[in-house]
Design a protein around this motif. Structure first.
Motif, PDB file in Angstrom:
ATOM      1  N   VAL A 120       3.993   0.408 -12.539  1.00  0.00           N
ATOM      2  CA  VAL A 120       3.388  -0.882 -12.213  1.00  0.00           C
ATOM      3  C   VAL A 120       4.224  -2.027 -12.790  1.00  0.00           C
ATOM      4  O   VAL A 120       4.451  -3.057 -12.130  1.00  0.00           O
ATOM      5  N   GLU A 121       4.709  -1.850 -14.005  1.00  0.00           N
ATOM      6  CA  GLU A 121       5.525  -2.894 -14.630  1.00  0.00           C
ATOM      7  C   GLU A 121       6.826  -3.101 -13.866  1.00  0.00           C
ATOM      8  O   GLU A 121       7.277  -4.246 -13.681  1.00  0.00           O
ATOM      9  N   ARG A 122       7.432  -2.017 -13.429  1.00  0.00           N
ATOM     10  CA  ARG A 122       8.684  -2.135 -12.686  1.00  0.00           C
ATOM     11  C   ARG A 122       8.467  -2.851 -11.356  1.00  0.00           C
ATOM     12  O   ARG A 122       9.283  -3.677 -10.952  1.00  0.00           O
ATOM     13  N   LEU A 123       7.364  -2.538 -10.685  1.00  0.00           N
ATOM     14  CA  LEU A 123       7.057  -3.244  -9.439  1.00  0.00           C
ATOM     15  C   LEU A 123       6.762  -4.717  -9.703  1.00  0.00           C
ATOM     16  O   LEU A 123       7.186  -5.599  -8.939  1.00  0.00           O
ATOM     17  N   ALA A 124       6.055  -4.987 -10.788  1.00  0.00           N
ATOM     18  CA  ALA A 124       5.700  -6.369 -11.110  1.00  0.00           C
ATOM     19  C   ALA A 124       6.937  -7.212 -11.371  1.00  0.00           C
ATOM     20  O   ALA A 124       6.945  -8.427 -11.093  1.00  0.00           O
ATOM     21  N   GLU A 125       7.987  -6.608 -11.871  1.00  0.00           N
ATOM     22  CA  GLU A 125       9.237  -7.345 -12.117  1.00  0.00           C
ATOM     23  C   GLU A 125       9.821  -7.904 -10.823  1.00  0.00           C
ATOM     24  O   GLU A 125      10.545  -8.902 -10.846  1.00  0.00           O
ATOM     25  N   THR A 126       9.524  -7.250  -9.700  1.00  0.00           N
ATOM     26  CA  THR A 126       9.993  -7.739  -8.405  1.00  0.00           C
ATOM     27  C   THR A 126       8.997  -8.706  -7.766  1.00  0.00           C
ATOM     28  O   THR A 126       9.270  -9.258  -6.700  1.00  0.00           O
ATOM     29  N   GLY A 127       7.838  -8.884  -8.389  1.00  0.00           N
ATOM     30  CA  GLY A 127       6.802  -9.734  -7.816  1.00  0.00           C
ATOM     31  C   GLY A 127       5.865  -9.004  -6.883  1.00  0.00           C
ATOM     32  O   GLY A 127       5.081  -9.623  -6.164  1.00  0.00           O
ATOM     33  N   ILE A 128       5.910  -7.664  -6.911  1.00  0.00           N
ATOM     34  CA  ILE A 128       5.087  -6.841  -6.021  1.00  0.00           C
ATOM     35  C   ILE A 128       3.921  -6.236  -6.790  1.00  0.00           C
ATOM     36  O   ILE A 128       4.089  -5.712  -7.895  1.00  0.00           O
ATOM     37  N   GLU A 129       2.731  -6.280  -6.180  1.00  0.00           N
ATOM     38  CA  GLU A 129       1.585  -5.565  -6.718  1.00  0.00           C
ATOM     39  C   GLU A 129       1.174  -4.467  -5.750  1.00  0.00           C
ATOM     40  O   GLU A 129       1.549  -4.484  -4.574  1.00  0.00           O
ATOM     41  N   ILE A 130       0.421  -3.503  -6.261  1.00  0.00           N
ATOM     42  CA  ILE A 130      -0.053  -2.393  -5.434  1.00  0.00           C
ATOM     43  C   ILE A 130      -1.434  -2.755  -4.901  1.00  0.00           C
ATOM     44  O   ILE A 130      -2.375  -2.966  -5.668  1.00  0.00           O
ATOM     45  N   SER A 131      -1.550  -2.829  -3.577  1.00  0.00           N
ATOM     46  CA  SER A 131      -2.852  -3.155  -2.981  1.00  0.00           C
ATOM     47  C   SER A 131      -3.783  -1.952  -2.996  1.00  0.00           C
ATOM     48  O   SER A 131      -5.004  -2.098  -3.060  1.00  0.00           O
ATOM     49  N   GLY A 132      -3.203  -0.766  -2.892  1.00  0.00           N
ATOM     50  CA  GLY A 132      -3.984   0.469  -2.871  1.00  0.00           C
ATOM     51  C   GLY A 132      -3.048   1.633  -2.661  1.00  0.00           C
ATOM     52  O   GLY A 132      -1.856   1.471  -2.347  1.00  0.00           O
ATOM     53  N   LEU A 133      -3.573   2.830  -2.866  1.00  0.00           N
ATOM     54  CA  LEU A 133      -2.856   4.049  -2.521  1.00  0.00           C
ATOM     55  C   LEU A 133      -3.414   4.555  -1.197  1.00  0.00           C
ATOM     56  O   LEU A 133      -4.636   4.517  -0.972  1.00  0.00           O
ATOM     57  N   GLY A 134      -2.541   5.047  -0.315  1.00  0.00           N
ATOM     58  CA  GLY A 134      -2.965   5.470   1.008  1.00  0.00           C
ATOM     59  C   GLY A 134      -2.718   6.940   1.262  1.00  0.00           C
ATOM     60  O   GLY A 134      -1.608   7.436   1.068  1.00  0.00           O
ATOM     61  N   TYR A 135      -3.776   7.635   1.680  1.00  0.00           N
ATOM     62  CA  TYR A 135      -3.681   9.052   2.081  1.00  0.00           C
ATOM     63  C   TYR A 135      -4.732   9.264   3.159  1.00  0.00           C
ATOM     64  O   TYR A 135      -5.923   9.125   2.900  1.00  0.00           O
ATOM     65  N   GLU A 159       0.890  -1.161   0.000  1.00  0.00           N
ATOM     66  CA  GLU A 159       0.000   0.000   0.000  1.00  0.00           C
ATOM     67  C   GLU A 159       0.926   1.208   0.000  1.00  0.00           C
ATOM     68  O   GLU A 159       1.747   1.367   0.907  1.00  0.00           O
ATOM     69  N   ILE A 160       0.807   2.057  -1.011  1.00  0.00           N
ATOM     70  CA  ILE A 160       1.786   3.105  -1.232  1.00  0.00           C
ATOM     71  C   ILE A 160       1.280   4.426  -0.660  1.00  0.00           C
ATOM     72  O   ILE A 160       0.198   4.911  -1.008  1.00  0.00           O
ATOM     73  N   ALA A 161       2.082   5.003   0.241  1.00  0.00           N
ATOM     74  CA  ALA A 161       1.732   6.269   0.886  1.00  0.00           C
ATOM     75  C   ALA A 161       1.848   7.405  -0.114  1.00  0.00           C
ATOM     76  O   ALA A 161       2.866   7.547  -0.802  1.00  0.00           O
ATOM     77  N   CYS A 162       0.807   8.252  -0.164  1.00  0.00           N
ATOM     78  CA  CYS A 162       0.720   9.297  -1.188  1.00  0.00           C
ATOM     79  C   CYS A 162       0.325  10.648  -0.601  1.00  0.00           C
ATOM     80  O   CYS A 162      -0.583  11.322  -1.118  1.00  0.00           O
ATOM     81  N   TRP A 163       0.993  11.069   0.469  1.00  0.00           N
ATOM     82  CA  TRP A 163       0.769  12.423   0.960  1.00  0.00           C
ATOM     83  C   TRP A 163       1.371  13.430  -0.024  1.00  0.00           C
ATOM     84  O   TRP A 163       2.159  13.041  -0.900  1.00  0.00           O
ATOM     85  N   PRO A 164       1.033  14.707   0.065  1.00  0.00           N
ATOM     86  CA  PRO A 164       1.586  15.702  -0.875  1.00  0.00           C
ATOM     87  C   PRO A 164       3.112  15.728  -0.851  1.00  0.00           C
ATOM     88  O   PRO A 164       3.734  15.602   0.215  1.00  0.00           O
TER      89      PRO A 164
END
Length: 304
Positions: A65-80, A31-36
């Motif tokens: 997304v493709e770069r993250l997928a190369e590591t086997g990681i997916e994005i569950s959501g964006l968090g703010y 889950e990727i933190a997305c504050w300003p």
């Protein structure tokens, strides 16, 4: 289910370095933190910006997304997690504006969930806050629906410090208000569920999951320890101040076996994201990572 982590405790670390480490220790989602990007809130575990959402294009999102997928990681959501119902109208406008940008970025990334707070003005009662929410959020939820994104509110009271007293900074904490939320907004809204917030409110975890599990679109794994001496000294009327302590999974009072049993029973098969707010495992990045590994080891037997 897939086990992952919320990136907020890594404010100085590049997103892809976090992803590389997470993948190397067997985690599968972030889950990727997305504050300003220009600066966030002063409170703990807020303000981290791992994606600058201002003007993020679809091509940039696809590349990320493709770069993250190369590591086997997916994005569950964006968090703010701001306070969209703040007493100050200017502050409300600012955070709603950024929340809209986060929703747009989720669309560019092809991510289906944005996690946030419904918010609350601590000086207003529940019904007064709810009236404000009904005025503010329809346009935001409409933007999320148009973007193909579900807005997921976390069930956290945000009443852990004296500047949040007496009413807290988020009203979406109890079954009573959750019934209102889900009846009012049947599409485009779901729950980001954190079991730790039920423990110190003395809300039955299993019953809560059975009632609302079909609207849970994202799950946080965070524990909480009840300090019995602090509870004795301060009493329940202090609403958690001085006696509830955020811990990593397995170090508190959450029933993790029951938690997963009830989630499976409710049909939930989405991400389970470790949220780290444990003061005993902070101070440097190595200690933060040790904390995540501890939680991983507690939770991984349940995640298949």
């Amino acid at each position: 289910m897939k086990l992952g982590l919320l990136t907020a405790p890594f404010p100085e670390t590049d997103l892809f370095d976090v992803a590389d480490w997470a993948a190397s220790v067997g985690l599968e989602a972030l889950e990727i933190a997305c504050w300003p990007s220009g600066g966030g809130e002063a409170r703990r575990y807020a303000g981290t910006c791992h994606i600058d959402v201002d003007g993020l294009t679809a091509s940039q999102g696809s590349e990320m997304v493709e770069r993250l997928a190369e590591t086997g990681i997916e994005i569950s959501g964006l968090g703010y997690y701001p306070n969209p119902l703040h007493a100050d109208a200017g502050h409300r406008t600012e955070v709603i504006g950024h929340l809209r940008k986060v929703i747009s970025a989720a669309g560019a990334l092809g991510v289906g969930v944005v996690n946030t707070f419904l918010g609350g003005d601590r000086t207003l009662n529940l019904d007064e806050n709810w009236d404000r929410a009904r005025r503010i959020f329809p346009e935001v939820i409409g933007h999320a629906r148009d973007t193909g994104v579900t807005l997921a509110f976390e069930n956290c009271p945000m009443i852990f410090s004296r500047d949040e007293w007496p009413g807290g900074h988020n009203i979406a904490y109890s079954p009573r208000i959750w019934r209102r939320i889900l009846e009012e907004w049947r599409e485009g809204v779901g729950m980001n569920f954190d079991p730790s917030h039920l423990v110190w409110q003395m809300i039955d975890q299993g019953r809560f999951i059975r009632e609302f599990g079909n609207r849970m679109v994202h799950v946080h794994a965070k524990d909480v320890m009840i300090d019995r001496d602090g509870l004795y000294e301060n009493g329940v009327m202090s609403v958690g101040i001085g006696w509830q302590i955020p811990r990593l999974c397995g170090l508190g009072d959450v029933d993790w076996s029951g938690f997963f049993s009830d989630l499976y029973g409710a049909g939930y098969d989405g991400p389970v994201i470790i949220e780290h707010e444990d003061r005993l495992f902070e101070g440097d990045e190595m200690k933060v990572k040790r904390g995540f590994l501890l939680a991983r080891d507690v939770l991984s037997p349940f995640v298949k």
